[in-house]
Write a protein that holds these residues in place. Structure first.
Motif, short mmCIF file in Angstrom:
data_model
loop_
_atom_site.label_atom_id
_atom_site.label_comp_id
_atom_site.label_asym_id
_atom_site.label_seq_id
_atom_site.Cartn_x
_atom_site.Cartn_y
_atom_site.Cartn_z
N TYR A 116 0.84 -1.21 0.00
CA TYR A 116 0.00 0.00 0.00
C TYR A 116 0.87 1.26 0.00
O TYR A 116 0.64 2.20 -0.77
CB TYR A 116 -0.90 -0.03 1.25
N SER A 141 -0.82 -1.19 -4.30
CA SER A 141 -2.19 -1.62 -4.05
C SER A 141 -2.96 -0.49 -3.39
O SER A 141 -2.36 0.44 -2.84
CB SER A 141 -2.21 -2.86 -3.15
N LEU A 147 -6.09 0.45 -0.58
CA LEU A 147 -6.89 -0.06 0.54
C LEU A 147 -7.77 1.08 1.02
O LEU A 147 -7.37 2.26 0.96
CB LEU A 147 -5.98 -0.52 1.69
N VAL A 149 -7.08 0.44 6.18
CA VAL A 149 -5.62 0.49 6.30
C VAL A 149 -5.21 1.00 7.69
O VAL A 149 -4.21 0.55 8.27
CB VAL A 149 -4.98 1.31 5.15
#
Ligand code: NYM
Ligand code: MG
Length: 212
Positions: free
Chosen positions: A56, A61, A63, A68
């Motif tokens: 992340y 990616s 989230l 998160v």
């Protein structure tokens, strides 16, 4: 002396304030002086949760913001058994970031209250000392590598700094503000002295719980 617990010492600050450099220096100096000391970090990127966080942060990616936040907190909780074990064995732990980063970085996003952000970390081991490496955002952004990971933008870092400043108003915690624009050596000397004091007083009282 047998039975003395270690101290929980946390380094906090915005990105590029020098936390990792100072954390390593501090642990080396304490070990050289004959103390038992180890470095831990938040996030700890090697665990399953840590890998999700790392991806992340590297923008590989996406989230959801609440999700998160909870993963960052879970990544601290998964280290708690180790933290408690080490401290009880007399090992002083130097943490490169902790719950305060969790609150400050999510709190810098739109529509998050600091109060909401604190909840998942309530009850974590309470730091005996929190060293805040204070650096103005222009100076931080002038230091190397700024801008690769998520959050490493000047406007965002300024909001993070404001959140940290609100957290530092909590006088029940042992915050010490360090001028991180000074030389590595001068900053090191200051935090080493404060850490040795904190280790001495931590040995006199049990480990507490954060925000409780
Ligand atoms: N960070 C760190 C959070 O957003 N929440 C947290 O709970 C913690 C511990 O991760 N930009 C952010 C702050 C940093 C990034 O930290 C990774 P580092 O110290 O650069 O590895
Ligand atoms: Mg960073």
């Amino acid at each position: 002396m047998a039975g003395r617990r270690g101290a929980l010492i946390v380094l906090e600050g915005v990105d590029r304030a020098g936390k990792s450099t100072q954390g390593r220096r501090l642990v080396d100096a304490l070990c050289d002086a004959g103390f038992r000391a180890e470095l831990l970090r938040c996030p700890e990127r090697s665990t399953e949760i840590g890998k999700l966080l790392s991806s992340y942060l590297e923008k590989k990616s996406e989230l959801e913001d609440h999700a998160v936040h909870l993963l960052f907190s879970a990544n601290r909780w998964e280290q708690v058994p180790l933290i408690k074990e080490k401290l009880s064995q007399g090992v002083t732990l130097v943490m490169d970031r902790y719950a305060f980063s969790g609150v400050a970085y999510t709190g810098a996003k739109k529509n998050f209250s600091l109060d909401w952000c604190k909840q998942p970390d309530v009850g974590l081991p309470r730091p005996d000392l929190i060293l805040f490496l204070q650096l103005r955002s222009v100076e931080a952004s002038a230091r190397g590598e700024f801008g690769h990971e998520r959050y490493e933008k000047k406007a965002f870092q300024e909001r993070v700094l404001q959140c940290f400043q609100q957290l530092m108003r909590d006088e029940t915690l042992n915050w010490k503000v360090i001028d991180a624009s000074k030389s590595i050596e001068d900053v090191h000397e200051e935090i080493r002295a404060l850490s040795e004091e904190a280790m001495e007083s931590a040995a006199q009282r049990p480990l507490g719980e954060l925000w409780k």
